[in-house]
Design a protein around this motif. Structure first.
Motif, PDB file in Angstrom:
ATOM      1  N   ARG A  17     -32.191  75.533 -34.943  1.00  0.00           N
ATOM      2  CA  ARG A  17     -31.597  76.828 -34.608  1.00  0.00           C
ATOM      3  C   ARG A  17     -32.678  77.866 -34.349  1.00  0.00           C
ATOM      4  NH1 ARG A  17     -28.076  74.802 -38.499  1.00  0.00           N
ATOM      5  NH2 ARG A  17     -29.025  75.942 -40.239  1.00  0.00           N
ATOM      6  N   GLY A 230     -20.044  83.076 -40.550  1.00  0.00           N
ATOM      7  CA  GLY A 230     -20.875  83.861 -39.647  1.00  0.00           C
ATOM      8  C   GLY A 230     -20.938  85.345 -39.906  1.00  0.00           C
ATOM      9  N   TRP A 254     -26.736  82.888 -39.870  1.00  0.00           N
ATOM     10  CA  TRP A 254     -26.539  81.808 -38.892  1.00  0.00           C
ATOM     11  C   TRP A 254     -27.760  80.898 -38.838  1.00  0.00           C
ATOM     12  CZ3 TRP A 254     -29.600  81.050 -34.505  1.00  0.00           C
ATOM     13  CH2 TRP A 254     -29.195  79.984 -33.683  1.00  0.00           C
ATOM     14  N   TRP A 257     -27.671  78.841 -42.130  1.00  0.00           N
ATOM     15  CA  TRP A 257     -26.499  78.034 -42.506  1.00  0.00           C
ATOM     16  C   TRP A 257     -25.583  77.657 -41.355  1.00  0.00           C
ATOM     17  CZ3 TRP A 257     -26.562  82.678 -45.982  1.00  0.00           C
ATOM     18  CH2 TRP A 257     -27.392  82.466 -47.072  1.00  0.00           C
ATOM     19  N   ASN A 258     -25.689  78.335 -40.216  1.00  0.00           N
ATOM     20  CA  ASN A 258     -24.784  78.077 -39.095  1.00  0.00           C
ATOM     21  C   ASN A 258     -23.352  78.386 -39.534  1.00  0.00           C
ATOM     22  OD1 ASN A 258     -23.947  77.377 -36.548  1.00  0.00           O
ATOM     23  ND2 ASN A 258     -24.144  75.178 -36.853  1.00  0.00           N
ATOM     24  N   ASP A 259     -22.496  77.405 -39.679  1.00  0.00           N
ATOM     25  CA  ASP A 259     -21.143  77.544 -40.206  1.00  0.00           C
ATOM     26  C   ASP A 259     -20.326  78.622 -39.486  1.00  0.00           C
ATOM     27  OD1 ASP A 259     -19.264  76.458 -42.034  1.00  0.00           O
ATOM     28  OD2 ASP A 259     -19.392  78.276 -43.235  1.00  0.00           O
ATOM     29  N   GLU A 265     -19.501  80.678 -29.961  1.00  0.00           N
ATOM     30  CA  GLU A 265     -20.854  80.452 -29.465  1.00  0.00           C
ATOM     31  C   GLU A 265     -21.696  81.707 -29.653  1.00  0.00           C
ATOM     32  OE1 GLU A 265     -22.777  77.973 -28.244  1.00  0.00           O
ATOM     33  OE2 GLU A 265     -21.171  76.652 -28.929  1.00  0.00           O
ATOM     34  N   LYS A 297     -21.725  77.964 -47.320  1.00  0.00           N
ATOM     35  CA  LYS A 297     -20.748  77.282 -46.465  1.00  0.00           C
ATOM     36  C   LYS A 297     -19.453  76.987 -47.212  1.00  0.00           C
ATOM     37  CE  LYS A 297     -23.957  74.250 -45.218  1.00  0.00           C
ATOM     38  NZ  LYS A 297     -24.630  73.121 -44.524  1.00  0.00           N
TER      39      LYS A 297
END
Length: 611
Positions: A17, A230, A254, A257-259, A265, A297
């Motif tokens: 990422r 997010g 983000w 952890w992204n999620d 997007e 998460k």
């Protein structure tokens, strides 16, 4: 087993990422950016240009565009010789990243300027106004003192190295004893963390690297608790996260952890300005502990409750000033703040910059925050502290009372309360006084406590909360929201919720509202008191104190809230007692303990014992 340092942490996808973010940001045209700064006579161009330089150097340490842009910043520094020499906080963190990351390959002229400017003026890094300013300046000052300072006396007044080290220990210790002054800001935590990230990567002293690791573990754990697909889902100071990646700290979340909601997007392009401020984290080797990541998460047993306290903004001893309550589920989170400040100070430490209530909802393809507030001081109507609002919540239900006895006493206020509704929600069903919304996998019921309830627009709000008597004010437009307004000197909202998996259909949820809930307004006019029995079977009672700010009288199931001795954190998964110096985070199976009760932080890992 206790460790002087924690065991190595897996990457957890952070590197991939980070590369994606850096490549997107490195596309910005720095020649145009420098010209833009000159054209508008920007006073702090380093804040906008240095992060992009760092991103470009990541892919090519000899990048001509990046090096030319840095030389342009040197010319700006020289124009500031009688002032801060370009060493102010937002500039400092990226000067530290660029120098220590690339000093072996930087051209001679740029290195010479670092030696003269940063190396010769270490005392300038003592400056810093707000908490994040001081954190950025003084963490960077420590690194340059390690690099350039030749003599060390230990005198805090005359020895920059000693001063900065003392600052670092006090600030990290504060986190582990009473919490953070500029707490949970979806804007400024990212900036405070950036300074510690530089220390984590570049400090020579291993004990200082441990301090940095401890500070970053604390920040990441505190943010992980409220991270929700997010966005920062909870009450916060100095910022307002209302949708994924809408704040600088959300971009940091983000990255770690992204999620994000399925189908969402992230826009990492240069036009999204908040992304720029995550470049430092993208270049860092720091990774949150996997236990913290599991909490972020929400890979833990849900739902769960938490309570927490916050210290005074400045200082190292005044604890438990604000208290918050939070409730977390798989489809929504709810949080409220009990805040003693009057809330009407709009200069210096601006009191309205504190969000008191959030209901965060997971929606198809996104997440949104629903809010309820009076609206004040040209803030987004549910962003920030109103002097007139009080809140009380338990599990997924909330009572809000807004009392504005005299709107003429403060032209920034009006006798009304606003509900911010995500624009993508279907129109509500209005039944028995309730506005009932279907919000993804959550049903939300909102009951106005005022009169003349109606849909309104932001322009109307803007005029009525202007500092200009003529009502001419420019305000940010939020096209992703619509507004429900209810009027009265005593107004507000009841909010109740239910997960779709529990009720099945909207009609069954409405039936439950009719059958299970009870709203008692018999003391509202006489004593500013509302009592509500929620869908969760709990009775919430709230009494507005009647003046500006102050904490309410609040009861849950007949038991009055007592605000003394609230911990920094208390929940099934993150805990920190007041003044103990110990933080624990667990995911239901593993536990990380960071013990800073002694001179330096120590990490311990063990298994969670089953009841």
């Amino acid at each position: 087993i206790a460790f002087a340092s924690p065991p190595p942490r897996p990457d957890q996808g952070v590197k991939a990422r980070a590369e994606r973010l850096l490549k997107a940001q490195a596309q910005e045209d720095l020649y145009e950016k420098v010209n833009w700064a000159k054209r508008i006579k920007l006073g702090d161009p380093h804040k906008y240009i240095l992060p992009i330089i760092a991103a470009k150097l990541r892919f090519n340490p000899n990048d001509k565009e990046a090096l030319d842009a840095y030389r342009a910043m040197i010319e700006v520094d020289k124009q500031k010789i009688k002032g801060d020499r370009g060493l102010y906080h937002f500039s400092a963190i990226y000067k530290g990243r660029i120098f220590f990351g690339y000093k072996d390959v930087l051209p001679t002229d740029i290195l010479a300027w670092f030696n003269e400017n940063e190396g010769g003026h270490l005392d300038l890094f003592r400056r810093g106004g707000t908490e994040n300013h001081g954190m950025m300046s003084r963490t960077t000052g420590y690194l340059f003192a390690e690099q350039f300072q030749k003599e060390r006396t230990g005198d805090l007044k005359t020895d920059p190295h000693a001063y900065f080290l003392d600052f670092l220990r006090k600030e990290c210790k504060k986190l582990y004893t009473i919490g953070q002054g500029e707490w949970d800001s979806s804007t400024y935590v990212a900036f405070s963390a950036a300074g510690w990230l530089n220390l984590y990567d570049y400090a020579k002293d291993p004990k200082v690297r441990d301090l940095a690791r401890a500070a970053l573990d604390w920040y990441s754990a505190a943010y992980a608790l409220k991270y929700f697909h997010g966005l920062h889902s909870g009450v916060e100071s100095r910022g307002f996260s209302h949708t994924p990646l809408s704040g600088q700290t959300d971009v940091l979340g983000w990255l770690w952890w992204n999620d994000l909601p399925k189908g969402f997007e992230p826009d990492l392009s240069p036009k999204e300005g908040q992304v720029r401020h995550a470049i430092n984290a993208a270049l860092s080797g720091y990774r949150p502990d996997p236990i913290v990541s599991a909490l972020a998460k929400k890979e833990v047993k849900l739902p769960f409750e938490a309570r927490a306290s916050k210290p005074v903004y400045y200082g190292y001893t005044e604890s438990n000033v604000y208290q918050e309550y939070e409730y977390f589920t798989d489809s929504f989170t709810m949080s409220v703040l009990y805040n003693p400040t009057p809330g009407d100070k709009v200069v210096g430490e601006i009191w309205p910059q504190t969000t008191m209530f959030k209901l965060a909802l997971l929606l198809p393809g996104t997440a949104r925050v629903m809010g309820a507030a009076n609206g004040y001081h040209r803030h987004f109507p549910v962003e920030g502290r109103s002097p007139y609002d009080q809140y009380h919540a338990h599990k997924g239900a909330m009572v809000n009372l807004c009392y504005v006895p005299d709107p003429n006493a403060d032209r920034r206020a009006a006798q009304r309360s606003l509900l911010a509704v995500p624009a993508e929600l279907p129109p509500p069903v209005v039944r028995d006084g309730w506005y009932v919304f279907e919000a993804g996998e959550t049903f939300v019921a909102a009951r106005p406590l005022g009169t003349n309830t109606r849909w309104t627009d932001l322009a109307d709000w803007s005029r009525r909360t202007s500092d200009d008597p003529d009502g001419k004010v420019e305000t940010k437009v939020y096209p992703d929201y619509k507004w429900l307004q209810t009027d009265g000197k005593l107004s507000g909202w009841i909010i109740d919720t239910g997960r779709k998996k529990e009720y099945g259909t909207l009609s069954r949820f409405i039936d439950a509202l009719r059958e299970k809930t009870r709203l008692d307004l018999s003391q509202m006019e006489s004593d500013r008191t509302v009592t509500y029995r929620s869908l969760y079977g709990n009775t919430l009672k709230l009494r507005h104190p009647g003046g500006l700010g102050g904490k309410p009288d609040a009861w849950t199931n007949g038991r009055k809230l007592v605000f003394e001795n609230w911990p920094v954190y208390e929940s099934p998964y993150i805990n920190e007692p007041l003044n103990r110096g110990i933080l624990t985070v667990n995911d239901g199976q593993r536990r990380m303990t960071v013990d800073f009760s002694g001179e330096w932080p120590v990490w311990k890992y063990d298994r969670v014992s089953k009841p």
